[in-house]
Design a protein around this motif. Sequence first.
Motif, PDB file in Angstrom:
ATOM      1  N   ILE A  16      -5.215   3.980   7.569  1.00 25.17           N
ATOM      2  CA  ILE A  16      -5.069   3.397   8.908  1.00 25.17           C
ATOM      3  C   ILE A  16      -6.020   4.089   9.878  1.00 25.17           C
ATOM      4  O   ILE A  16      -6.108   5.316   9.904  1.00 25.17           O
ATOM      5  CB  ILE A  16      -3.622   3.530   9.422  1.00 25.17           C
ATOM      6  N   ALA A  22       0.856  -1.187   0.000  1.00 21.53           N
ATOM      7  CA  ALA A  22       0.000   0.000   0.000  1.00 21.53           C
ATOM      8  C   ALA A  22       0.887   1.231   0.000  1.00 21.53           C
ATOM      9  O   ALA A  22       1.588   1.489   0.978  1.00 21.53           O
ATOM     10  CB  ALA A  22      -0.907  -0.002   1.220  1.00 21.53           C
ATOM     11  N   LEU A  55       2.765  -2.432   6.027  1.00 17.07           N
ATOM     12  CA  LEU A  55       1.780  -2.203   4.979  1.00 17.07           C
ATOM     13  C   LEU A  55       2.419  -1.749   3.679  1.00 17.07           C
ATOM     14  O   LEU A  55       2.049  -2.190   2.585  1.00 17.07           O
ATOM     15  CB  LEU A  55       0.750  -1.164   5.455  1.00 17.07           C
ATOM     16  N   VAL A  56       3.396  -0.873   3.783  1.00 17.74           N
ATOM     17  CA  VAL A  56       4.046  -0.340   2.584  1.00 17.74           C
ATOM     18  C   VAL A  56       4.884  -1.410   1.903  1.00 17.74           C
ATOM     19  O   VAL A  56       4.972  -1.472   0.669  1.00 17.74           O
ATOM     20  CB  VAL A  56       4.897   0.897   2.940  1.00 17.74           C
ATOM     21  N   ASP A  97      -6.554  -0.392   5.456  1.00 18.69           N
ATOM     22  CA  ASP A  97      -5.433  -1.316   5.298  1.00 18.69           C
ATOM     23  C   ASP A  97      -4.901  -1.761   6.656  1.00 18.69           C
ATOM     24  O   ASP A  97      -4.428  -2.896   6.812  1.00 18.69           O
ATOM     25  CB  ASP A  97      -4.299  -0.650   4.512  1.00 18.69           C
ATOM     26  N   GLY A  98      -4.945  -0.849   7.617  1.00 18.18           N
ATOM     27  CA  GLY A  98      -4.379  -1.155   8.918  1.00 18.18           C
ATOM     28  C   GLY A  98      -5.151  -0.510  10.044  1.00 18.18           C
ATOM     29  O   GLY A  98      -5.932   0.433   9.841  1.00 18.18           O
ATOM     30  N   VAL A 139       3.033   0.900   9.547  1.00 20.53           N
ATOM     31  CA  VAL A 139       3.197   1.533   8.231  1.00 20.53           C
ATOM     32  C   VAL A 139       4.229   0.775   7.410  1.00 20.53           C
ATOM     33  O   VAL A 139       4.020   0.494   6.216  1.00 20.53           O
ATOM     34  CB  VAL A 139       3.592   3.006   8.392  1.00 20.53           C
ATOM     35  N   ARG A 190       0.275   4.434   0.141  1.00 24.56           N
ATOM     36  CA  ARG A 190      -0.100   5.323   1.254  1.00 24.56           C
ATOM     37  C   ARG A 190      -1.298   4.691   1.950  1.00 24.56           C
ATOM     38  O   ARG A 190      -2.440   4.978   1.657  1.00 24.56           O
ATOM     39  CB  ARG A 190      -0.437   6.737   0.752  1.00 24.56           C
ATOM     40  N   PRO A 191      -1.013   3.811   2.891  1.00 24.35           N
ATOM     41  CA  PRO A 191      -2.080   3.005   3.484  1.00 24.35           C
ATOM     42  C   PRO A 191      -3.079   3.852   4.276  1.00 24.35           C
ATOM     43  O   PRO A 191      -2.765   4.916   4.789  1.00 24.35           O
ATOM     44  CB  PRO A 191      -1.323   2.045   4.404  1.00 24.35           C
ATOM     45  N   ALA A 198       0.875   7.900   5.699  1.00 20.88           N
ATOM     46  CA  ALA A 198      -0.376   7.152   5.641  1.00 20.88           C
ATOM     47  C   ALA A 198      -1.548   8.122   5.733  1.00 20.88           C
ATOM     48  O   ALA A 198      -1.390   9.288   6.097  1.00 20.88           O
ATOM     49  CB  ALA A 198      -0.444   6.126   6.769  1.00 20.88           C
TER      50      ALA A 198
END
Length: 507
Positions: A13, A8, A182-183, A99-100, A179, A10-11, A60
């Motif tokens: 969250i 992701a 996820l990234v 995403d998170g 982060v 830019r997740p 994020a």
Amino acid sequence: MSQPRTPAARPVIAIAGLGIESSTFSPARTLAPAFHPSRGDEVLARYPFLDKGAPLREAAEWHGALVGKSLPGGTVTAEAFAALSDELVERLAALPRLDGLWYDIHGAMTVEGIDDAEAVLLRRIRESVGPDVIVSTSMDLHGNVSRALVHGSDLITCYRMAPHEDHMETKERAALNLVDLLVSGAPRPVKAWVPVPVLLAGEQTSTRIEPAKGVYAAVAEVEALDGVIDAAIWVGYAWADEPRNRAVVVVTGTDAGAVAQGAERLARGFWDARRDFAFVAPTGTLAECLDEALASPARPYFVSDTGDNPTAGGAGDVTWGLTRVLARPEFRTADGPTVIYASVPGPSAVRTAVEAGVGATVTVTAGAEVDDRHAGPLTMTGVVHAVRHGDRDAGTEVVLRVGSVHVIITALRKPYHHEHDFTDLDLDPRGADVVIVKIGYLEPELYAMAADWKMALTPGGVDQDLVRLGHHRIRRPMFPFDADMAAPDLTARLIAPSDEALTGADE
């Protein structure tokens, strides 16, 4: 290990969580307003590292759901937990696809009729946001970590210092690890969990001194190993009688062998040191501590009234200690040694003092409205020294000078951790002879201020004598309740990623 995921860039969250230490040995009950819940952008404002323009903020898309933190206290009512949990889950459901999720909790919340409340809430959260959302959990090292909580979390960490001078650093680590995961699109981490059958008070496990200082120094060494993302040791919360309460080690990472070996090393270190843990300061009865304080040339001399510490879960209104202080002949006249006592709640006493005004002589009764098991309400006659309105915790505070003792009386219970807590009330703690605070180990500002210090082993909902408190639901054998118990199994339990079914007991 689970399969790689789509990175992701830019997740998205969310941040959510409820936090409190709940003493089951206190008769107090905690209601929803005590959590002072933050919502939306108010949540982000709690964390300086998420200020606008900060690198982590820009990495994020952050959404605040609901975060509530209460002073430690009694068991949370079922109604309060339900109301806060329902709102938290509803707010999560209204957010964009996530995403998170950063789960910011304390980890020692006891709720009426519910064991392992944080795991119960996390299960509800996962039912709302879906199994693919990556969860990073941050905790106090005095939290309790069940197998279910580890299973529901992909990443989990806690403070490494007691007192908790690294509390914001820990939260930032939890957010940054989330982060990064996820990234990168890396698979969900491996988690190694080791329960350690030891339950000790925080005042016996301060990282200021050995052996906790050395035990916790090993955390960074394990975290630095290849294949390890994070390592953590939880002392656990000693003043709740629940099956999950004990010390725990969790190590997360990408290499199952590395996380298992690291977790077992930390668990052995804690177990091997169990008999060496001692109180962070000299201890004694309250009378012994006061005798030593008066005989000592050290000024100010601090005494911790430990059994009713509101920041460990005490009701805060036990009058046992203050009754004995005011009975001391040395303090009965205004020209005696200057003493500050912090504090005792007494809403009606506060109202009387406020109406009378500074300089007036009043007779008031305070304390023992919640916990009257050790002493009853205390009636005092003294001069109103100061009045202060608008404190976040106390509401209104007054200082009543009784002889040479300056008694802080509050509308609601409040911890006194900072110098300004006293100077805001026209008190000079540095110029006092004796400062008596309802606390365990001294918080950093008080510790730096104290010329000398002792801990009085007083009664209350967070009595330091754990064995005499009467735990009935903890898993046995447990040190120190079973001092000569056999060596436990400290083999790491590898826990499946959060998207797989949880099976097996919470061993």
